[in-house]
Motif scaffolding. Structure first.
Motif, PDB file in Angstrom:
ATOM      1  N   ILE A   1     107.552  65.371   6.163  1.00  0.00           N
ATOM      2  CA  ILE A   1     108.218  66.018   5.419  1.00  0.00           C
ATOM      3  C   ILE A   1     107.649  67.322   5.901  1.00  0.00           C
ATOM      4  N   ASN A   2     106.760  67.431   5.743  1.00  0.00           N
ATOM      5  CA  ASN A   2     106.017  69.147   6.006  1.00  0.00           C
ATOM      6  C   ASN A   2     106.460  69.943   7.113  1.00  0.00           C
ATOM      7  N   SER A   3     106.293  71.353   7.755  1.00  0.00           N
ATOM      8  CA  SER A   3     106.110  71.831   8.774  1.00  0.00           C
ATOM      9  C   SER A   3     106.077  70.759   9.922  1.00  0.00           C
ATOM     10  N   PRO A   4     106.919  70.257  11.285  1.00  0.00           N
ATOM     11  CA  PRO A   4     106.737  69.491  12.574  1.00  0.00           C
ATOM     12  C   PRO A   4     105.255  69.526  13.295  1.00  0.00           C
ATOM     13  N   THR A   5     105.621  71.003  12.802  1.00  0.00           N
ATOM     14  CA  THR A   5     104.146  72.090  14.312  1.00  0.00           C
ATOM     15  C   THR A   5     102.928  72.153  13.574  1.00  0.00           C
ATOM     16  N   GLY A   6     103.226  72.218  11.686  1.00  0.00           N
ATOM     17  CA  GLY A   6     101.909  72.733  10.901  1.00  0.00           C
ATOM     18  C   GLY A   6     101.942  74.016  10.029  1.00  0.00           C
ATOM     19  N   GLU A   7     103.239  74.417  10.652  1.00  0.00           N
ATOM     20  CA  GLU A   7     103.288  75.858   9.868  1.00  0.00           C
ATOM     21  C   GLU A   7     102.992  75.926   8.326  1.00  0.00           C
ATOM     22  N   ALA A   8     102.069  75.970   7.631  1.00  0.00           N
ATOM     23  CA  ALA A   8     101.538  76.751   5.981  1.00  0.00           C
ATOM     24  C   ALA A   8     102.715  76.401   5.507  1.00  0.00           C
ATOM     25  N   MET A   9     103.267  76.484   4.330  1.00  0.00           N
ATOM     26  CA  MET A   9     104.149  76.405   3.805  1.00  0.00           C
ATOM     27  C   MET A   9     104.149  76.179   2.246  1.00  0.00           C
ATOM     28  N   PRO A  10     105.022  76.863   1.294  1.00  0.00           N
ATOM     29  CA  PRO A  10     104.450  76.395   0.164  1.00  0.00           C
ATOM     30  C   PRO A  10     104.919  74.879  -0.765  1.00  0.00           C
ATOM     31  N   ILE A  11     104.222  74.950  -1.806  1.00  0.00           N
ATOM     32  CA  ILE A  11     104.340  74.052  -1.965  1.00  0.00           C
ATOM     33  C   ILE A  11     104.898  74.283  -3.598  1.00  0.00           C
ATOM     34  N   MET A  12     106.248  73.953  -3.803  1.00  0.00           N
ATOM     35  CA  MET A  12     106.697  73.929  -5.409  1.00  0.00           C
ATOM     36  C   MET A  12     107.697  72.810  -5.734  1.00  0.00           C
ATOM     37  N   GLU A  13     108.998  73.460  -5.929  1.00  0.00           N
ATOM     38  CA  GLU A  13     109.709  72.116  -5.990  1.00  0.00           C
ATOM     39  C   GLU A  13     110.824  71.485  -4.940  1.00  0.00           C
ATOM     40  N   ASN A  14     110.284  72.255  -4.053  1.00  0.00           N
ATOM     41  CA  ASN A  14     110.934  71.938  -2.579  1.00  0.00           C
ATOM     42  C   ASN A  14     110.375  70.111  -1.888  1.00  0.00           C
ATOM     43  N   TYR A  15     109.254  69.598  -2.779  1.00  0.00           N
ATOM     44  CA  TYR A  15     108.377  68.767  -2.296  1.00  0.00           C
ATOM     45  C   TYR A  15     109.339  67.637  -3.957  1.00  0.00           C
ATOM     46  N   PRO A  16     110.050  66.451  -3.778  1.00  0.00           N
ATOM     47  CA  PRO A  16     110.316  66.055  -5.027  1.00  0.00           C
ATOM     48  C   PRO A  16     109.422  65.138  -5.698  1.00  0.00           C
ATOM     49  N   VAL A  17     109.004  65.030  -6.875  1.00  0.00           N
ATOM     50  CA  VAL A  17     108.313  63.931  -7.611  1.00  0.00           C
ATOM     51  C   VAL A  17     109.651  63.067  -8.817  1.00  0.00           C
ATOM     52  N   ASN A  18     110.974  63.767  -8.943  1.00  0.00           N
ATOM     53  CA  ASN A  18     111.280  62.619  -8.987  1.00  0.00           C
ATOM     54  C   ASN A  18     112.115  61.882  -9.297  1.00  0.00           C
ATOM     55  N   VAL A  19     112.106  61.271  -7.118  1.00  0.00           N
ATOM     56  CA  VAL A  19     112.073  60.106  -6.911  1.00  0.00           C
ATOM     57  C   VAL A  19     110.919  59.142  -6.276  1.00  0.00           C
ATOM     58  N   ALA A  20     110.204  59.825  -6.971  1.00  0.00           N
ATOM     59  CA  ALA A  20     108.835  58.687  -6.945  1.00  0.00           C
ATOM     60  C   ALA A  20     107.899  57.766  -8.012  1.00  0.00           C
ATOM     61  N   GLU A  21     108.171  56.276  -7.493  1.00  0.00           N
ATOM     62  CA  GLU A  21     106.943  55.428  -7.986  1.00  0.00           C
ATOM     63  C   GLU A  21     106.060  55.709  -8.283  1.00  0.00           C
ATOM     64  N   GLN A  22     104.927  56.324  -7.307  1.00  0.00           N
ATOM     65  CA  GLN A  22     104.067  56.859  -7.077  1.00  0.00           C
ATOM     66  C   GLN A  22     103.412  57.500  -6.149  1.00  0.00           C
ATOM     67  N   ILE A  23     102.552  58.545  -6.001  1.00  0.00           N
ATOM     68  CA  ILE A  23     102.108  59.212  -5.234  1.00  0.00           C
ATOM     69  C   ILE A  23     100.569  59.186  -4.769  1.00  0.00           C
ATOM     70  N   GLU A  24     100.021  58.351  -3.385  1.00  0.00           N
ATOM     71  CA  GLU A  24      98.854  58.702  -3.229  1.00  0.00           C
ATOM     72  C   GLU A  24      98.766  59.818  -2.662  1.00  0.00           C
ATOM     73  N   ILE A  25      97.533  60.135  -2.547  1.00  0.00           N
ATOM     74  CA  ILE A  25      96.671  61.426  -2.070  1.00  0.00           C
ATOM     75  C   ILE A  25      95.340  61.052  -1.497  1.00  0.00           C
ATOM     76  N   VAL A  26      95.399  61.136  -0.305  1.00  0.00           N
ATOM     77  CA  VAL A  26      94.303  60.558   0.408  1.00  0.00           C
ATOM     78  C   VAL A  26      92.887  61.958   0.818  1.00  0.00           C
ATOM     79  N   PHE A  27      91.531  61.891   0.489  1.00  0.00           N
ATOM     80  CA  PHE A  27      90.913  63.043   0.537  1.00  0.00           C
ATOM     81  C   PHE A  27      90.492  62.668   2.006  1.00  0.00           C
ATOM     82  N   GLY A  28      90.120  63.309   3.127  1.00  0.00           N
ATOM     83  CA  GLY A  28      89.538  63.584   4.366  1.00  0.00           C
ATOM     84  C   GLY A  28      90.205  63.361   5.289  1.00  0.00           C
ATOM     85  N   PRO A  29      89.461  63.361   6.362  1.00  0.00           N
ATOM     86  CA  PRO A  29      90.199  63.057   7.734  1.00  0.00           C
ATOM     87  C   PRO A  29      90.543  61.685   7.937  1.00  0.00           C
ATOM     88  N   ALA A  30      92.163  61.768   8.497  1.00  0.00           N
ATOM     89  CA  ALA A  30      93.328  61.147   8.578  1.00  0.00           C
ATOM     90  C   ALA A  30      93.569  61.054   9.965  1.00  0.00           C
TER      91      ALA A  30
END
Length: 760
Positions: A123-152
């Protein structure tokens, strides 16, 4: 308050590590989390690491999970709030005109280098443009948020260099046919945030989820809060003449307000329909940020009509079917990014007049994934994806907004003259390209104590070529209390269209528009190649008891093919000091040059405890990072000494405690940073040119929640509770030079929020 001295910070690093511990894990929503041990909490299942569900302890990556309960306890209103509390991540907010903020993960700077997912959908830019992170990404809908560190990139392809963030949404698990959850928040300095989440159970196998969020932040008047800082004064806005770095400017277009204005606005909409094996997801976000961030008030105009507005819209259809030992998952995804044509700058480089920007891209993607469980010891995951892109990279500075109802055209800012009344025609670049990716991963447990993961992905992109990204993970559990992980992965950052085709600069004329000339232009380099990342990591997780654990982690990351600025005449030779027949004194381009090496580690303590009616989880992580930047891929080809890393604080401490007692929930979190490295250079030491430093700081955030009834709760958040007058790192800072940027980016004072949450 003054920023903290390094001596004070280092003392606190030691003292606080001796006294505070941590936990992150999923809470089983079917049980009372207060009665579950830390060990049970951390035995959650995650899907992001391998694109299949697996236990956190054997997942071949460093993963953190933020749960629904923690989101509530800590009063998180946005993904940005979550990012502040994550270890190994340095947040620099309100620092740059296009992206607002930036995130440095283990020494790798930039949010374009990690991927944001919603239930596995990008859900971030399909072509990888750097964009701000703020209230544009929802957390009120989350059951959990998974954060993976490192290359994927071995699974996710482009841009999963420093990590992946996956917001796993709530499903309608309630026995009720419909549930409604709403919240409303108001805060100091004109902050408001409102959310609504509705889940509807249609049948036992069908449900619909709809969510919306709107946020507005009038923002802090920095000119009043930092009255002693002349770089933030807006006195010149009233007389209309700005004393810029290049001398006085009196804009032809009047400054609309004599006040300091830098409002922020964002909304997001999410909807999901689930019908047995089929699901359809829609997501849209839209956000508006000032284009003055990063520059001081003499070199950029802080008015609400000087802004950058961007949006992303994603639709995904998914069909999942299991037949015997094989599970098939099919995705058809459409994603669109827009930089709205009214977006404009008014700064030093536009002569304080409006310069408009425009960009769009669309992507259609089909993916088929097969999961095959051969036995309890061996399983495979493989897939193929096809993506088709159509994009117009970010335009040059334009005289007028693009009319999207007509064919795309415009003229370079400042080129309208007597003999060129319509201005000099601007060059737009329209790109169409494809990407085909295939991936295969095997997970094998030869014995009960060992899990081995081998995988790789191969991508063929019609614009920048081929990439191959393998991964290896070995997880060893010598006993029930110890887990050892050895990991290796390779990833790549695709060159965005706006990097490859970036263009900016200005033209001048001495004959009223008969001919033009330019002193400087930054022009496209279509041959720009991906940045490549290689990472090796080892971690040891040890339970000292069922409610107390310690994790040690160390890593080494190598980044090659860095995107650097260069003289066209000594690098690409694309222009020969001429553009569209117009002579140019100096032409700059992006090229692949240099290598970066990051190394570091962390120690994390986890503790769950109780005292009487109080149930609590505490956490602390001490992180260290350092490294260097080489100007060339090979030492023998270097012409200048190595540089130390910027955008880092070598030592960072994150910690806090979530307390629950009866109807009360209280959370306190802190972030403690050592001195921050900025772009400016200092003395040379051991053949590495050191960076200048600005002081570190300590941030403390507090949250209080009171459950009035089972369905109604009130809560309050205090951000920067110590009211620190702190400053962050930003781009191009140099304490030895008088430039258009701050000597340390000023940040917000204490901010207080209060709200109500209703769950029916």
């Amino acid at each position: 308050m003054k920023p903290l001295s390094n001596k004070y910070i280092y003392s606190c690093l030691v003292a606080l590590m001796l006294g505070i511990n941590s936990t992150y894990g999923q809470i089983d929503t079917t049980a009372n989390p207060d009665n579950i041990s830390l060990k049970e909490l951390l035995m959650t299942r995650v899907t992001t690491v391998s694109k299949t569900s697996q236990s956190l302890d054997i997942a071949p990556a460093t993963v953190m999970v933020i749960t629904r309960e923690q989101i509530r306890a800590r009063g998180y209103q946005s993904l940005l709030d979550v990012m502040y509390d994550l270890p190994d991540i340095k947040v620099d907010d309100k620092i740059y005109s296009v992206i607002r903020n930036t995130f440095t993960i283990r020494g790798t700077q930039g949010q374009e280098k990690f991927v944001i997912l919603l239930d596995g959908i990008r859900i971030n830019s399909p072509t990888g443009e750097a964009m701000p992170i703020m209230e544009n990404y929802p957390v009120n809908v989350a059951e959990q948020i998974e954060i993976v560190f490192g290359p994927a990139s071995a699974l996710y392809g482009a841009d999963a260099v420093s990590g992946v963030i996956n917001i796993i949404t709530k499903k309608n698990l309630s026995k009720k046919d419909i549930t409604v959850e709403a919240s409303s928040v108001a805060g100091t300095y004109g902050y408001t945030n409102n959310t609504l989440l509705i889940t509807k159970k249609i049948t036992d196998r069908a449900s619909i989820v709809v969510s919306g969020q709107y946020s507005y932040d009038k923002g802090v008047d920095y000119s009043s809060y930092y009255k002693d800082d002349s770089a933030l004064s807006v006195a010149s806005y009233n007389d209309g003449t700005l004393n810029s770095f290049y001398g006085p400017y009196t804009p032809v277009t009047p400054i609309s307000s004599g006040k300091y204005q830098a409002p922020l606005e964002a909304y997001n909409i999410y909807a999901s329909l689930r019908l047995s094996d089929f699901s359809f997801t829609f997501f849209r976000n839209d956000f508006t940020i000032p284009t003055s961030f990063g520059s001081n008030t003499s070199n950029a105009i802080y008015n609400k009509d000087v802004y950058m507005r961007q949006s992303i819209q994603v639709a995904d259809a998914n069909y999942k079917k299991t037949i015997g030992k094989i599970t098939s998952t099919s995705h058809l995804t459409s994603s669109q990014y827009n930089l709205h044509p009214g977006s404009n700058y008014r700064n030093l480089y536009t002569s304080m007049e409006r310069a408009y920007k425009y960009s769009f891209c669309s992507m259609v993607r089909g993916e088929e994934q097969l999961d095959y469980i051969y036995s309890d010891k061996l399983q495979f995951t493989g897939g193929i994806s096809l993506e088709r892109y159509s994009t117009l990279p970010q335009s040059t500075d334009l005289n007028d907004p693009v009319n999207t109802d007509d064919y795309i055209h415009g003229s370079y800012r400042g080129t309208k003259n007597y003999y060129s009344p319509d201005g000099l025609d601007a060059q737009f670049y329209f790109l169409k390209y494809t990407n085909v990716g295939t991936y295969l991963q095997a997970q094998y447990a030869p014995v009960k104590k060992i899990n081995i993961t081998l995988g790789a992905r191969y991508d063929i992109n019609s614009r920048y070529g081929k990439t191959f990204n393998p991964r290896v993970g070995i997880v060893y559990k010598p006993n029930e209390k110890t887990t050892i992980k050895a990991l290796y992965g390779r990833a790549f950052l695709a060159p965005t269209g706006s990097d490859s085709y970036a263009q900016y600069g200005s033209f001048d004329t001495q004959d009223s528009g008969k001919t033009f000339h330019s002193y400087f232009l930054h022009l496209p380099n279509p041959e720009l190649k991906p940045l490549i990342s290689k990472n090796a990591e080892m971690s040891i997780h040890q339970y000292l008891s069922n409610n107390f654990s310690i994790t040690l982690d160390g890593y080494f990351t190598s980044l090659s093919g860095l995107h650097a600025l260069a003289d066209d005449n000594t690098s690409t030779h694309l222009y020969n000091n001429s553009f569209k027949g117009i002579p140019v004194d100096y032409i700059e381009v992006f090229i692949n040059a240099g290598k970066q090496e990051n190394y570091g580690g962390s120690i994390q303590l986890n503790y769950k405890w109780s005292a009487g009616r109080i149930r609590a989880s505490s956490y602390a992580t001490l992180s260290y990072v350092n490294g260097k930047i080489n100007s060339a891929e090979k030492e023998s080809e270097e012409l200048v000494p190595d540089l130390a890393l910027e955008f880092i604080s070598p030592f960072m401490l994150h910690g806090g405690t979530d307390l629950k007692s009866g109807k009360f929930i209280f959370s306190t979190r802190f972030t403690l940073l050592s001195a921050q490295h900025i772009a400016g250079t200092a003395d040379t030491l051991n053949n590495i040119i050191q960076r200048q430093e600005i002081p570190g700081y300590i941030l403390m955030n507090l949250s209080l929640r009171y459950n009035i009834t089972k369905t109604i709760a009130v809560f309050a958040n205090v951000k920067n509770a110590l009211n620190q007058r702190y400053r962050n790192t930003s781009f191009n800072m140099d304490l030895n030079k008088d430039t258009d940027v701050f000597h340390g980016q000023p940040e917000d004072p204490m901010r207080i929020q209060a709200g109500i949450n209703v769950n029916l």
